[in-house]
Each structure stands twice: as C-alpha cells, then as structure tokens.
Design an enzyme around this catalytic site. Structure first.
Site, PDB file in Angstrom:
ATOM      1  N   LYS A  87      34.182  -7.435 -31.394  1.00 31.36           N
ATOM      2  CA  LYS A  87      34.664  -7.059 -32.723  1.00 31.36           C
ATOM      3  C   LYS A  87      35.267  -5.654 -32.660  1.00 31.36           C
ATOM      4  O   LYS A  87      34.880  -4.842 -31.829  1.00 31.36           O
ATOM      5  CB  LYS A  87      33.456  -7.108 -33.669  1.00 31.36           C
ATOM      6  CG  LYS A  87      33.719  -6.882 -35.137  1.00 31.36           C
ATOM      7  CD  LYS A  87      32.405  -7.123 -35.922  1.00 31.36           C
ATOM      8  CE  LYS A  87      32.502  -6.711 -37.370  1.00 31.36           C
ATOM      9  NZ  LYS A  87      31.253  -6.978 -38.124  1.00 31.36           N
ATOM     10  N   SER A 162      31.793  -9.520 -42.411  1.00 29.46           N
ATOM     11  CA  SER A 162      32.930  -8.810 -41.889  1.00 29.46           C
ATOM     12  C   SER A 162      33.415  -9.279 -40.527  1.00 29.46           C
ATOM     13  O   SER A 162      34.540  -8.951 -40.139  1.00 29.46           O
ATOM     14  CB  SER A 162      32.586  -7.321 -41.815  1.00 29.46           C
ATOM     15  OG  SER A 162      31.580  -7.088 -40.841  1.00 29.46           O
ATOM     16  N   SER A 186      27.055 -10.170 -41.921  1.00 31.67           N
ATOM     17  CA  SER A 186      28.416 -10.161 -41.374  1.00 31.67           C
ATOM     18  C   SER A 186      28.641 -11.009 -40.133  1.00 31.67           C
ATOM     19  O   SER A 186      29.780 -11.184 -39.693  1.00 31.67           O
ATOM     20  CB  SER A 186      28.842  -8.718 -41.055  1.00 31.67           C
ATOM     21  OG  SER A 186      29.223  -8.054 -42.234  1.00 31.67           O
TER      22      SER A 186
END
Lengths: 489, 122
Positions: A87, A162, A186
């Site tokens: 990420k 997220s 997330s």
C-alpha cells in the site's frame, strides 16, 4: 526447463498457494508468471486506479533470479516467486511512498518496511504500490491524490477503503498477496466490498516499522489475498517481534483446537444494517451450523459507542502523528519568510480536505479544556469496549458479524457527507479498539451481484485459529472463487 | 464554557463557532479560509453530536485504571530496549542511504534543513 512461450499460466483466480504448486511443478516459470501479472497491473490495475507504481524492471530481474535459484536446486522461500504489492503508506526502497497525499508527493523512503523485507526474504517479488485514501483516512478510496479507485465488480462503485487499491487488485485477479493497513477497518471493509479475503492481525503481531503512522494505538499491517490460506501463509511470514518496532510482539494461539463455538453479535445485525446484508450473513451461519459449529447469541452494548470512541481516538492520534509534516523536513513546502506561516501554508496546501477535517477534530479533542471531556472519556469507553469483547470471548472461540452495514456504493454518493462515510466503519472499529484479530471473508453476492462480506473477531493471538475457521468456511462455500467479468488483463 | 467537569459527565457543550475553528486551526498549524469556516463549524457540530454518545457505564472506568488495563496474552513488556548505539549502514534499520534524508527535504543545503530566519533579521 520450461519454455516461456509454451508455459501454462495458472487460472486468473488462482490463489498464491495454488501458484506456488504451479511453479513447483514446472508448469510455468516465475518470469512468465510475473510478466503476466505485470501486464494485469498495467492494464486492469491502472484502469481501476488500483495501482500507482509498477516495478516492471526490478520484478522481472527478481523473477529471473528466482528461476535460476529453482533451477540450481537452492532452498526456496515459502512465497518463492509470488507477486506482492505494498500500500502507498508502506515504505519501499524502490519507488515512492506518498500515502496517496500531495503532502508527500515524490517522497522516496529509500528503505523497505520490515514487512516488505520479510516478504522479499520469503521469495516474494514486489511488483507495485497500491493506491489508498490519503494517509489511510477513508472508507471509499475517493480521497487519494492519485484519483478514485474503482470496484472491479462494478466500476461505477467504490472499492472501499482505505486499502481500496489492494482490495480491488485482490478481488479482480489472483496469484498475489497485497499488504494493506487497518486502523478502523481499512483492510476488512475493502476486502468485503471487492470479494477478497483480508486479515487485521492482533495489534502488535506484525511490525509497523516503515508504515506511515495514522493512529498508532490502532494501526496494523495485514494481508489481503484470494483466500484465507494465502493470508495464513503471508501472516506466517509477516508476524513476529521486530527490534525496530518496540510495539511488536510474538504471540501464540490461545488454543490449538479449531474454533467450534461462535458468538453471534446481536448489535451487528440491528438498526442501520441493510436487510440484504443480514440475510446473507444469516445464511452463512446456517451453513456453518450444518457443519457442526455451535452459535450462541452475544450482546455487546458498548458497540453502539464504538464509532464515536474511534472518531475521537483516531483523530487525536492522527493530529499528533501528522504534526511532523511541517514543510521543513519532508514534504510539500510553500515559500514564506515567516516560519509559522510556512508551517500552516505548507500543511494546508499539502493535506486534502478529509485529512484537514480529521486533524482539526483531533486537535480540538486534545486541546486544553476539552481533553478530559472528549479524549479522556473516549479512552475510558475504549477500555469498556475492550473488557466487553474479552469477556464475551471467554465463553466462545470467536465473534461473528457483517463487515459493512451496506453494499459497495456509487462513486460520489457519500463523498460530500463525511458522517455518512464514517458510518462505513461501525462494524469494523471494534476490533481495532480492542486490539483483537479479525478476518473478513467473502460471504455471498447480493441481488445486484455486489459482494457481501462477513468477519470473525478472536482472542488476542488467535489470528491463525481465525484463519483456520475462514478456511473451513471457504471449503463449505465457494463465493470467494469468483472473478469479476473484465477483471482479467 | 470549558468542559472541565470530570469524567462522568460531558459537561457544557462548547459553542462551536468561527472563532473556535480559527483557534483550533491555529493550534493545528492549518490555514482556513473564511469560505471554509461555515462548513467546518457544521462538521465539528455534527461530530460533537456523534461524540456525545460516549457514555460511561455504571462501573465508571477511570482514566487512571487504564494503567492497569487487562493485557491478556500480550505481556507488553518494555524490557526489550535495543542497544543505545547508532545503527551502522549494515545494521537492521541502519541508514542504508543516508543521503536520502536530504533528498526528500524541500530545502537542504550543506547537510542542514533550511528554514526561514527565526531570530534577528534585517
């Protein structure tokens, strides 16, 4: 030796462990596999907005080196040849790590996070960086400086957030492990929205050295992948105490016995939870019951306060953690002859609207005169939430509820209403506040063909027991095997 | 107006107005424009509505009790400090590419971060 041209690639939806067997049997080379995965990232991955950077050159070089090791009969890693992504808030030596924020545009960490080092040491090959909400603050991946990410099951809808980029990749195509982070859901919520499997480990089980901090008492790195077994293999690699992260620990499971008794959280099926979600998760319960799993009703009254508690603690910690972005040491700087003005103008220019809102709230709840009434109270409520969860887990092996109260929504539908976005988290924040592990799995598809996810929470350290339960579910139900139309490269 | 009423009651609700938003923004080192302020006042109001759901149960867990929080299985120990020595380039976590520090800084000259003058001046 396998001829690249003649090699047979795994199915698009194949798991990492199936790909490992595929490589081991010599059906294709690592180079052919990685080459095809890079093609997926460059086409579908970029079309979805899920991948920000693709490391083609280094990945192909590493694939060739892996093939050479295999040919030479050297000892191979447990993830030898498996592609993985990190990420955008996880530091990598190669490329940029900007947490999807203009504030950190172009930031080169120059060093791998511990989790990236561990994946590499296990033979996995870093192929790219996935998009996320800015500084991992969001539930729809609409606040990324790199643009919105689209859900592979319906590209007019959000992938969740997220870790929306990681989940969109995992939902669209197999083979790979994706490293995400979970502060209030997330990993799990986007996994549920994209029909992927995602794991938030016990807080502290996986090193966070190299993770760009959001809420330090809540943040946890974990894997997203096709199935629970992939997550289990990844967690074996990622877990363990790290001398470079004083909050990391080695854990053991509370029992070696498989999970057979599950608490059905009443509040997870109450007001605000869409009927279609409730029905699908209830149907999953029936399937598990037929397999001999015992269910008991559990009431967690403090869950009603979990979202409010989370909003205070997460924003307070964010306002602290993001104070370091001052325009001096790193990040965006606007020119000024005055230091104070330089700080505030640089920060206002670098942070997006949602991040600024959260910093403001966090600063408010920590400010003199209000800290006891808001932050102090939230800390006390957090302790009650934690006690309640742990007490419930004294009587059962795991707790179960949906991941999201509703199905993936349309891009733009909630972006102008922050509180409507925060409602996405009401079922996920509890695990973060209590520090317990939680795993999200595909449960079903609703009438519109949209993914529905469910989650189990376990005792501290019971991460692998939860993943074993998730594997049992995935033997009983094959929802997770589906790959979206158009998800392939 | 300040909510210093202890842990069992939320106390008086603070007045959320433009001045409070400006003051909080100043603390947060953020600039807010006059156009933004009504939206931020509204957002803070709504967030406080949400946060006021925070009610302690009869047990009234105190802030101090957090220090002795139940930590089943975690055995959080601070006895694992690493050696207090500067990590070399070959050590885990050592500065493998120390020049990166300066490369990421907006203004870096002769091994130092450059800031506006804070003392003296013309």
């Amino acid at each position: 030796m396998v001829n690249d041209a003649a090699s047979s690639l795994p199915d698009p939806g194949a798991t990492s462990h199936e790909v490992l067997a595929h490589l081991q049997s010599g059906k294709c080379t690592t180079k052919a596999l990685i080459s095809e995965y890079l093609n997926f990232l460059e086409t579908t991955g970029k079309r979805l907005g899920a991948v920000v950077e693709v490391f083609s050159q280094s990945a192909l070089q590493e694939a060739e080196a892996s093939d050479a090791r295999r040919m030479a009969g050297e000892t191979l890693g447990v993830l030898e040849g498996i592609p993985f992504t990190a990420k955008m808030n996880i530091c990598t030596e190669e490329g940029t790590t900007d947490a999807s924020s203009a504030m950190l545009a172009g930031f080169e960490a120059g060093v791998d996070a511990t989790v990236v080092q561990k994946m590499r040491s296990a033979g996995a090959i870093l192929v790219g960086k996935s998009s996320c909400d800015e500084f991992a603050m969001g539930a729809s991946n609409e606040s990324s400086a790199h643009g919105v990410v689209r859900n592979p099951w319906d590209e007019s809808r959000v992938p969740g957030g997220s870790s929306g980029g990681a989940a969109a990749l995992a939902g669209a195509f197999g083979w790979a492990i994706h490293l995400g982070s979970d502060t209030g859901g997330s990993i799990r919520q986007p996994a549920a929205f994209c029909s992927a499997t995602g794991m938030k480990p016990t807080w502290g089980r996986v090193s966070r050295r190299g993770l760009i901090a959001f809420g330090s008492s809540l943040d946890q790195i974990g894997p997203l992948a096709r199935d629970a077994k992939d997550c289990q293999i990844a967690l074996e690699v990622l877990q363990g105490s790290d001398p470079l992260d004083a909050t990391s620990l080695s854990f053991s499971e509370s029992s070696k016995e498989p999970i057979r008794k599950i608490g059905w959280i009443r509040q997870g099926f109450g007001e605000g939870i869409d009927a279609s979600i409730r029905e699908q998760v209830e149907a999953a319960r029936s399937i598990l019951e037929k397999d001999g799993i015992e269910f008991v009703e559990v009431s967690l009254p403090t869950m009603a306060q979990a979202n409010a508690c989370y909003q205070v603690i997460a924003t307070a910690e964010a306002s602290s953690n993001l104070a370091r972005y001052d325009g001096i040491h790193v990040g965006k700087r606007l020119s000024s002859n005055d230091l104070e003005e330089l700080y505030s103008s640089s920060r206002s220019s670098g942070f997006g609207a949602e991040v600024r809102r959260r910093i403001l709230l966090g600063t408010f709840v920590l400010s003199s005169g209000y800290i006891d009434a808001y932050y102090g109270r939230a800390q006390s409520v957090r302790q009650e939430i934690r006690e309640e969860i742990l007490s419930a887990l004294d009587d059962v092996d795991a707790l179960m509820m949906p991941v999201s109260p509703f199905a993936p929504f349309k891009i733009g539908e909630r972006i102008d209403d922050p509180l409507a976005l925060y409602a996405c988290d009401i079922l996920t924040v509890t695990a973060n506040l209590a520090g317990v592990p939680a795993v999200a799995v595909p449960c079903a598809f609703d009438n519109e063909g949209l993914p529905v996810g469910m989650q189990w929470l376990g005792k501290h350290g019971d991460d692998h027991r939860l993943l074993q339960l998730a594997s049992l579910w995935q033997e009983l139900n094959d929802t997770w095997k589906s790959v979206p139309q158009g998800g392939q490269s | 107006m300040a909510a210093e009423s202890g842990m069992t009651e939320m106390g008086d609700r603070p007045v959320i107005d433009a001045e409070l938003v400006r003051r909080t923004a100043r603390l947060a080192r953020l600039e807010v424009t006059e156009d933004e302020i009504p939206g931020l006042v509204d957002h803070l109001e709504k967030m406080l509505d949400l946060v006021e759901q925070l009610e302690l149960t009869e047990s009234k867990t105190s802030h101090e009790q957090l220090a002795s929080a139940r930590m089943d299985g975690e055995k959080l120990s601070l006895s694992k400090w690493r050696e207090d020595v500067v990590a070399g380039e070959s050590d885990p976590g050592g500065p493998r590419r120390p020049e990166k520090l300066g490369e990421n800084a907006p203004d870096w000259r002769d091994g130092s971060f450059v800031t506006p003058r804070v003392v003296g001046g013309d």
